[in-house]
Design a protein around this motif. Sequence first.
Motif, PDB file in Angstrom:
ATOM      1  N   THR A 196       0.848  -1.188   0.000  1.00 54.88           N
ATOM      2  CA  THR A 196       0.000   0.000   0.000  1.00 54.88           C
ATOM      3  C   THR A 196       0.887   1.243   0.000  1.00 54.88           C
ATOM      4  OG1 THR A 196      -0.076  -0.079   2.422  1.00 54.88           O
ATOM      5  CG2 THR A 196      -1.848  -1.168   1.231  1.00 54.88           C
ATOM      6  N   LEU A 197       0.301   2.384  -0.334  1.00 53.17           N
ATOM      7  CA  LEU A 197       1.104   3.594  -0.426  1.00 53.17           C
ATOM      8  C   LEU A 197       1.456   4.131   0.955  1.00 53.17           C
ATOM      9  CD1 LEU A 197      -0.604   5.370  -3.448  1.00 53.17           C
ATOM     10  CD2 LEU A 197       1.345   3.823  -3.415  1.00 53.17           C
ATOM     11  N   LYS A 198       0.683   3.749   1.962  1.00 51.00           N
ATOM     12  CA  LYS A 198       0.938   4.187   3.323  1.00 51.00           C
ATOM     13  C   LYS A 198       0.983   2.979   4.241  1.00 51.00           C
ATOM     14  CE  LYS A 198      -1.386   8.587   4.415  1.00 51.00           C
ATOM     15  NZ  LYS A 198      -2.753   8.993   4.798  1.00 51.00           N
ATOM     16  N   GLY A 199       1.676   3.102   5.353  1.00 51.48           N
ATOM     17  CA  GLY A 199       1.700   2.014   6.318  1.00 51.48           C
ATOM     18  C   GLY A 199       2.765   2.269   7.358  1.00 51.48           C
ATOM     19  N   VAL A 200       2.456   1.988   8.618  1.00 48.57           N
ATOM     20  CA  VAL A 200       3.396   2.286   9.703  1.00 48.57           C
ATOM     21  C   VAL A 200       3.479   1.141  10.702  1.00 48.57           C
ATOM     22  CG1 VAL A 200       3.244   4.794   9.538  1.00 48.57           C
ATOM     23  CG2 VAL A 200       1.577   3.573  10.918  1.00 48.57           C
TER      24      VAL A 200
ATOM     25  N   ASN B 161       5.273   8.538  12.649  1.00 47.66           N
ATOM     26  CA  ASN B 161       5.323   8.698  11.187  1.00 47.66           C
ATOM     27  C   ASN B 161       3.952   9.131  10.690  1.00 47.66           C
ATOM     28  OD1 ASN B 161       6.232   8.722   8.550  1.00 47.66           O
ATOM     29  ND2 ASN B 161       6.001   6.520   8.250  1.00 47.66           N
ATOM     30  N   VAL B 172       4.447  11.125   3.607  1.00 47.77           N
ATOM     31  CA  VAL B 172       4.176  11.114   5.040  1.00 47.77           C
ATOM     32  C   VAL B 172       5.330  11.791   5.780  1.00 47.77           C
ATOM     33  CG1 VAL B 172       2.701   9.084   4.907  1.00 47.77           C
ATOM     34  CG2 VAL B 172       5.173   8.796   5.228  1.00 47.77           C
ATOM     35  N   ALA B 344      -4.914   0.549   5.782  1.00 45.86           N
ATOM     36  CA  ALA B 344      -4.624   0.962   4.403  1.00 45.86           C
ATOM     37  C   ALA B 344      -4.689  -0.263   3.509  1.00 45.86           C
ATOM     38  CB  ALA B 344      -3.254   1.631   4.290  1.00 45.86           C
ATOM     39  N   VAL B 345      -5.219  -0.070   2.319  1.00 51.50           N
ATOM     40  CA  VAL B 345      -5.328  -1.156   1.333  1.00 51.50           C
ATOM     41  C   VAL B 345      -4.839  -0.631  -0.009  1.00 51.50           C
ATOM     42  CG1 VAL B 345      -7.297  -2.211   2.522  1.00 51.50           C
ATOM     43  CG2 VAL B 345      -7.711  -0.535   0.701  1.00 51.50           C
ATOM     44  N   PRO B 346      -4.493  -1.538  -0.934  1.00 47.52           N
ATOM     45  CA  PRO B 346      -4.184  -1.061  -2.285  1.00 47.52           C
ATOM     46  C   PRO B 346      -5.372  -0.226  -2.777  1.00 47.52           C
ATOM     47  CG  PRO B 346      -3.608  -3.377  -2.064  1.00 47.52           C
ATOM     48  CD  PRO B 346      -4.345  -3.004  -0.818  1.00 47.52           C
ATOM     49  N   ASP B 376      -4.360   7.427  -1.384  1.00 55.81           N
ATOM     50  CA  ASP B 376      -3.399   6.404  -0.976  1.00 55.81           C
ATOM     51  C   ASP B 376      -4.039   5.194  -0.291  1.00 55.81           C
ATOM     52  OD1 ASP B 376      -3.902   7.786   1.389  1.00 55.81           O
ATOM     53  OD2 ASP B 376      -2.029   8.909   1.269  1.00 55.81           O
ATOM     54  N   THR B 413      -2.532  -3.158   5.295  1.00 54.04           N
ATOM     55  CA  THR B 413      -1.857  -3.098   6.586  1.00 54.04           C
ATOM     56  C   THR B 413      -2.836  -2.684   7.679  1.00 54.04           C
ATOM     57  OG1 THR B 413      -0.143  -1.938   7.879  1.00 54.04           O
ATOM     58  CG2 THR B 413      -1.071  -0.741   6.027  1.00 54.04           C
ATOM     59  N   THR B 415      -2.281  -0.667  10.042  1.00 57.25           N
ATOM     60  CA  THR B 415      -2.195   0.753  10.393  1.00 57.25           C
ATOM     61  C   THR B 415      -1.544   1.551   9.276  1.00 57.25           C
ATOM     62  OG1 THR B 415      -1.328   2.411  11.926  1.00 57.25           O
ATOM     63  CG2 THR B 415      -0.126   0.311  11.832  1.00 57.25           C
ATOM     64  N   GLY B 416      -2.305   2.491   8.749  1.00 57.22           N
ATOM     65  CA  GLY B 416      -1.804   3.322   7.664  1.00 57.22           C
ATOM     66  C   GLY B 416      -0.992   4.498   8.148  1.00 57.22           C
ATOM     67  N   GLU B 417      -1.410   5.076   9.307  1.00 57.82           N
ATOM     68  CA  GLU B 417      -0.717   6.282   9.751  1.00 57.82           C
ATOM     69  C   GLU B 417      -0.796   6.539  11.248  1.00 57.82           C
ATOM     70  OE1 GLU B 417      -2.547   9.490   7.552  1.00 57.82           O
ATOM     71  OE2 GLU B 417      -4.478   9.268   8.538  1.00 57.82           O
TER      72      GLU B 417
END
Lengths: 459, 459
Positions: A196-200, B161, B172, B344-346, B376, B413, B415-417
């Motif tokens: 994915t474009l984001k992820g932490v 992040n 980010v 977050a997903v594609p 995103d 994921t 967690t995206g952010e």
Amino acid sequence: MPVSPAPVSPVPVSPVDASPLGWLAETGAEWTADPQILGEKRLDRSGWEPDGRPLAVVFPRTVEQVQGVLRGASVTRTPVVARGAGTALTGGSAAGAGTVVLDLSRMDRIVEIRAADGVAVAEPGVITADLDRAAAEHGLRYAPDPASLEISTIGGNIATNAGGLRCAKYGVTRDSVLGLDVVLADGTLINTGRATLKGVAGYDLTGLFVGSEGTLGVVVGATLRLRTLPAATATIAAAYPDVAAAAAASVALAEARIQPVLAELLDAATLAALADFGMPQSGGALLIVQLDGGADEAARALDVLKRGATSVRSDGDPASLLAARRQALPAIERLGRPLIEDIAVPRSVLAEAVRSIADIARRHDVPICTLAHAGDGNLHPIIVAGSYGSPIPVAAHRAADEIFGLALALGGTVTGEHGVGVLKRTWLAQELGEAQHDLQRQIKAVFDPLGILNPGKAI
Amino acid sequence: MPVSPAPVSPVPVSPVDASPLGWLAETGAEWTADPQILGEKRLDRSGWEPDGRPLAVVFPRTVEQVQGVLRGASVTRTPVVARGAGTALTGGSAAGAGTVVLDLSRMDRIVEIRAADGVAVAEPGVITADLDRAAAEHGLRYAPDPASLEISTIGGNIATNAGGLRCAKYGVTRDSVLGLDVVLADGTLINTGRATLKGVAGYDLTGLFVGSEGTLGVVVGATLRLRTLPAATATIAAAYPDVAAAAAASVALAEARIQPVLAELLDAATLAALADFGMPQSGGALLIVQLDGGADEAARALDVLKRGATSVRSDGDPASLLAARRQALPAIERLGRPLIEDIAVPRSVLAEAVRSIADIARRHDVPICTLAHAGDGNLHPIIVAGSYGSPIPVAAHRAADEIFGLALALGGTVTGEHGVGVLKRTWLAQELGEAQHDLQRQIKAVFDPLGILNPGKAI
């Protein structure tokens, strides 16, 4: 990552033997101990010569084969030097006595391009420009564009966190790597990051592997960010009386709220080399700028760049306007053997850095031509170090050392995009300081407790 | 980093005593064991309640004071929870019994803005929006803009992040951090990264600290990348019959080679909450897009977004067009206590994710409103978990677990952010896999051998 059957290889394969390298045969990967190939694969493009030759070069085609090589190397304590196209300029992919070279150039499939996700999945041996061209068919681009992009590989770019021209706007390789498939020293495969474009989630191991020069693990697959291909690109080449004026023009662009895709600066010594090469130049410094923000931005940029310029060209095709930058290295190579250095400084002191490098050239009586990615303060002073085949003059080494010292004195770094390899290890220690250097060595020990991954490089 | 004398503090300071916390007095930092302040500083905004209260809260104003706190904590084996504004949504900055809270909110100076270099240097307690406003005076911006930007700190943003809206185009927090001043667990100060826009000297410790949630070291200074402030920004709000149509419009922008600065999607449940809140909405899904690539790009984007839309607004000021997004959380908060999730997903499966979340809501009979950063693929399903003060319904936890499972099943994921904190640790292990999780724990041990840095968080 699915892997297709290996096609027939054009490289001579030595007969399997029961020597210390017998374990290589068990991996199922093609390999060779042909002296000529060993001689080729022991070098990169730095000019640095390791002691001796590697034991063998292995050409895996599958992740499982790479895992087998690392497992065998762990068991036998054999140092492994991973390698893409061998275009490193630092000795980072040079391989000396007792090593096995893991040549990943045959793992060269673009596995998929998921246009709607803005993501590509590639094997490490994919040529960087090939990926960018494949992305372009979907209206996308792979942004990082090191000068070597037509010959260097995605895996090598990841190993060195390669930069390039467009990173002024679109970032370096690390900014385009979302996730990695990595074989660890003991043969374990892990998948870092994400699709994915984001992820932490968790510590950023992806970023840690990028730029680690093969010392922490072997990248066998990469999930990469693709960016929107701009609707149109404009190119402007402006000549100025001197480097200070050209650097000032670059800063003026930023002040006018214009972010160029690239901003390449060529100094007087480079322009003189180009003139000798049959490309007559006007002015004492040249700034070439590319923009992709539309016609209005291009018009505003032209207004800014005209101020103080002795001549400005904005018609003509981009290739012709960029030709001076593209031909600079071939032109310099005619003067003698080039040592391509690589420092970065805060971009406000770019002109000061270029002038100081010219001073260093005069004091040591060594020709130095400087190219710079002006947008991000990354300079490539190219030292002409005598004629090909002769020993490198002591003065050239001294000039290089002064250039590294200059970078640190100006608040910069001894390597902007080429990496550390073997050539800059002592300077690295100085830049990092002892406490941080020690942490880095401990991280190395976590990933490579036996010290078999590209030993003696990067840190 | 130079530090000025500390002004008088408005926070009550307890008398220095010779208790187990006597060592805090030696650091020279203000501190308190006032029960009310301990009660406030033990929590973040996740709703997660740690066992007990911290021993003390310390408010350093200098790097040296932070070093003193970490040295004392190492000697006494006292766990330290670093904290900015405490806006974490994961329990990451919650502090339980036996801990010392290191509140960095008074280290809040913007040390310098070097406009010509595109660089800012800031202390960790600077409010994110303040830095952005200071940069704007120079025609620059600090791009990362988490929704909390008016109350959260640069240090907290670095610890998690943090993402935000504009990262669709500008990345980010990690993408804007060039270098860090970090106090290690034993009190040693290191300076990672660089002050230049490019640099590849050594492993990327900067990127490793970003997102590490205070478990590897304490950030006491940051060198940050500023970007060019665009000449103009256009905002478009388009309503669609359903989420699938809105998500398709977002993808169509990319296919038209348009990269929006932000693309925010609001689902039907969110629009219903806004209607109840006195902001009547049309359509079953809303997409709000902002662009900064000039008038031509904005016109092309409008053409793309009109297709399939039930209504489109592009006049009016950006604040009014973004109001639905800004007011979404207050509107949802009126329905009950919000659990703000973060996956977050594609981005190609964004609509599928939103639909599946609506199914989860129906099956568990729990209201869930979903906001998404469509550019995103980062979704914030907000679970309305009963009324404030009452226990969180089991169904809400079950729904959350299904949402995390959905994220992984869709190749995304957990967690995206927002980060891992305490709430997502079990899911993290599942996402990373055992081999990678083990590597991360070993990295933690390198930086924090005594386990005193925010123990029980992040990994």
